[in-house]
Write a protein that holds these residues in place. Structure first.
Motif, PDB file in Angstrom:
ATOM      1  N   ASP A  10       0.812  -1.201   0.000  1.00  0.00           N
ATOM      2  CA  ASP A  10       0.000   0.000   0.000  1.00  0.00           C
ATOM      3  C   ASP A  10       0.850   1.257   0.000  1.00  0.00           C
ATOM      4  OD1 ASP A  10      -2.351  -1.516   0.108  1.00  0.00           O
ATOM      5  OD2 ASP A  10      -2.174  -1.724   2.272  1.00  0.00           O
ATOM      6  N   ALA A  11       2.056   1.168  -0.544  1.00  0.00           N
ATOM      7  CA  ALA A  11       2.949   2.320  -0.600  1.00  0.00           C
ATOM      8  C   ALA A  11       2.310   3.438  -1.411  1.00  0.00           C
ATOM      9  CB  ALA A  11       4.278   1.906  -1.251  1.00  0.00           C
ATOM     10  N   PRO A  12       2.650   4.702  -1.079  1.00  0.00           N
ATOM     11  CA  PRO A  12       2.135   5.816  -1.870  1.00  0.00           C
ATOM     12  C   PRO A  12       2.424   5.605  -3.354  1.00  0.00           C
ATOM     13  CG  PRO A  12       3.303   6.608   0.071  1.00  0.00           C
ATOM     14  CD  PRO A  12       3.537   5.127  -0.001  1.00  0.00           C
ATOM     15  N   ALA A  13       1.457   5.940  -4.172  1.00  0.00           N
ATOM     16  CA  ALA A  13       1.569   5.660  -5.604  1.00  0.00           C
ATOM     17  C   ALA A  13       2.614   6.557  -6.249  1.00  0.00           C
ATOM     18  CB  ALA A  13       0.217   5.858  -6.272  1.00  0.00           C
ATOM     19  N   HIS A  14       3.439   5.961  -7.052  1.00  0.00           N
ATOM     20  CA  HIS A  14       4.377   6.678  -7.918  1.00  0.00           C
ATOM     21  C   HIS A  14       4.310   6.017  -9.287  1.00  0.00           C
ATOM     22  CE1 HIS A  14       6.021   7.741  -3.949  1.00  0.00           C
ATOM     23  NE2 HIS A  14       6.542   8.801  -4.542  1.00  0.00           N
ATOM     24  N   ASP A  15       4.530   6.803 -10.302  1.00  0.00           N
ATOM     25  CA  ASP A  15       4.561   6.256 -11.658  1.00  0.00           C
ATOM     26  C   ASP A  15       5.935   5.639 -11.887  1.00  0.00           C
ATOM     27  OD1 ASP A  15       4.384   5.610 -14.291  1.00  0.00           O
ATOM     28  OD2 ASP A  15       3.938   7.628 -15.016  1.00  0.00           O
ATOM     29  N   LEU A  16       6.091   4.389 -11.476  1.00  0.00           N
ATOM     30  CA  LEU A  16       7.392   3.731 -11.535  1.00  0.00           C
ATOM     31  C   LEU A  16       7.865   3.499 -12.959  1.00  0.00           C
ATOM     32  CD1 LEU A  16       6.936   1.064  -8.708  1.00  0.00           C
ATOM     33  CD2 LEU A  16       7.942   3.353  -8.517  1.00  0.00           C
ATOM     34  N   ARG A  17       6.988   3.596 -13.917  1.00  0.00           N
ATOM     35  CA  ARG A  17       7.360   3.339 -15.303  1.00  0.00           C
ATOM     36  C   ARG A  17       7.574   4.632 -16.100  1.00  0.00           C
ATOM     37  NH1 ARG A  17       6.228  -2.225 -15.919  1.00  0.00           N
ATOM     38  NH2 ARG A  17       8.031  -3.061 -14.859  1.00  0.00           N
ATOM     39  N   HIS A  18       7.603   5.765 -15.408  1.00  0.00           N
ATOM     40  CA  HIS A  18       7.925   7.021 -16.082  1.00  0.00           C
ATOM     41  C   HIS A  18       9.440   7.180 -16.111  1.00  0.00           C
ATOM     42  CE1 HIS A  18       7.301  11.242 -17.366  1.00  0.00           C
ATOM     43  NE2 HIS A  18       8.427  11.445 -16.699  1.00  0.00           N
ATOM     44  N   HIS A  19       9.977   7.469 -17.306  1.00  0.00           N
ATOM     45  CA  HIS A  19      11.418   7.658 -17.439  1.00  0.00           C
ATOM     46  C   HIS A  19      11.697   8.917 -18.253  1.00  0.00           C
ATOM     47  CE1 HIS A  19      11.967   3.847 -15.516  1.00  0.00           C
ATOM     48  NE2 HIS A  19      11.242   3.231 -16.433  1.00  0.00           N
ATOM     49  N   GLY A  20      12.946   9.316 -18.270  1.00  0.00           N
ATOM     50  CA  GLY A  20      13.302  10.585 -18.888  1.00  0.00           C
ATOM     51  C   GLY A  20      12.947  10.701 -20.350  1.00  0.00           C
ATOM     52  N   ASP A  21      12.909   9.556 -21.055  1.00  0.00           N
ATOM     53  CA  ASP A  21      12.604   9.632 -22.490  1.00  0.00           C
ATOM     54  C   ASP A  21      11.207  10.180 -22.736  1.00  0.00           C
ATOM     55  OD1 ASP A  21      11.726   7.141 -21.307  1.00  0.00           O
ATOM     56  OD2 ASP A  21      11.232   6.455 -23.310  1.00  0.00           O
TER      57      ASP A  21
END
Length: 357
Positions: A10-21
């Protein structure tokens, strides 16, 4: 003293698949969002890759590239696995190793956690703190963690942890994964663990993407105990690394290429010093101290608005709020040549004015 925070499913949501490209897909922007060295791949490497196209009718044979990587690190070939970029290695580790209590040290590259979650693992997080300079402490990681992932130097903080502090995380029954994707951008690689065989459970990941500009080719490698290498290899599909990528891997670990990479690392250090000197002129900008990678992490109020203004002025930078442990007040800036940095600093001055200093 660090006060790490561990979080579960239940960790705070982050867009783990967002990258610099994602910041530069529109095109037409000066890129300070992606940590690939500008002006790469060099002409000699493109020529080597182009020549490999004549071999495309044959299935890839990774033996020469694997041997070259092994020689570069002074290891037997049984301790080397070639992968389709370091990102593939994270997927293999998540799928192939039987772990119960994986922990990822953040803020760092988010693909390791994403891969572990996709494989069904409940992932713990250790959040290093700004007050401590995002520095890793010996007591930060829970003792019962049986897989620990840490970056060195860490993306996005640019912190280079001492090798002895990282190695001290090793324990019997624990896999210690160290992402050294940016280590060859550090002059002399003084804190590298690649090539070490005395650290139990050590797995080192390297990428050829950053220094040599090969993000589109996908090539990296894993250095680990032969049993771990065997488990990862069995989880790979057949012929996972293409012939052109194998050619690039062999070329980039040869003596001439290593000497070129060493020179590039010194240029990056000088260019980073120029960027840091310019950023120091802005009272609104706070930089994470001691940057050693080819990028810096900065904090400012209304950074999300500044990023949008910078885009309007022709510059793409990396948002920081997708990294666990950071928020919308953070931006990551890739190190570029002095001329590009000069133009960027002028744009930053305009952007800060536009959002209201």
């Amino acid at each position: 003293m660090h006060t790490p925070t561990e979080t579960g499913p239940d960790a705070p949501a982050h867009d783990l698949r967002h990258h610099g490209d994602a910041e530069v897909r529109e095109g037409g922007l000066t890129d300070l969002a992606v940590n690939v060295r500008a002006g790469t791949p060099p002409a000699w490497l493109k020529a080597r890759i182009a020549a490999s196209l004549d071999t495309l009718a044959a299935y890839p044979d990774g033996r020469a590239a694997r041997a070259a990587v092994a020689e570069r690190h002074g290891l037997p070939v049984e301790r080397v696995l070639l992968t389709a970029g370091a990102a593939e290695a994270f997927v293999l580790l998540a799928r192939a190793l039987a772990v119960r209590r994986p922990v990822v040290v953040h803020p760092q590259f988010t693909e390791p956690e994403a891969a572990l979650r996709d494989a069904g693992h409940e992932v713990g997080r250790v959040l290093l703190r700004e007050e401590d300079g995002f520095r890793l402490g010996r007591g930060d990681v829970p003792e019962d963690a049986d897989l620990v992932v840490v970056g060195n130097p860490t993306n996005p903080t640019s912190v280079l942890h001492p090798a002895d502090v990282v190695a001290a995380l090793a324990r019997p029954g624990r896999t210690l994964v160290v992402d050294e994707a940016f280590m060859d951008a550090v002059p002399g690689e003084p804190q590298a663990l690649a090539g070490r065989t005395d650290v139990p459970g050590l797995v080192v990941l390297r990428s050829l993407t950053k220094t040599w500009g090969l993000a589109g080719l996908r090539v990296g490698y894993v250095l680990a105990d032969p049993e771990v290498i065997g488990a990862l290899e069995r989880a790979q599909p057949l012929w996972p690394v293409s012939s052109p990528a194998l050619t690039a891997a062999e070329a980039c670990v040869g003596p001439a290429a290593l000497a070129e990479a060493a020179r590039a690392a010194h240029r990056v250090a000088a260019d980073r010093a120029h960027l840091l000197a310019g950023l120091a002129e802005f009272e609104e900008v706070r930089v994470v101290a001691g940057a050693e990678g080819p990028f810096v992490l900065v904090r400012m109020e209304r950074a999300d608005e500044v990023r949008v203004r910078l885009r309007g002025l022709g510059f793409a930078v990396r948002r920081g709020d997708t990294f666990p442990g950071l928020g919308p007040q953070w931006l990551r800036l890739a190190v570029r040549d002095r001329a590009t940095t000069g133009r960027f600093l002028q744009a930053l001055d305009q952007a800060l004015t536009l959002v209201g200093r």
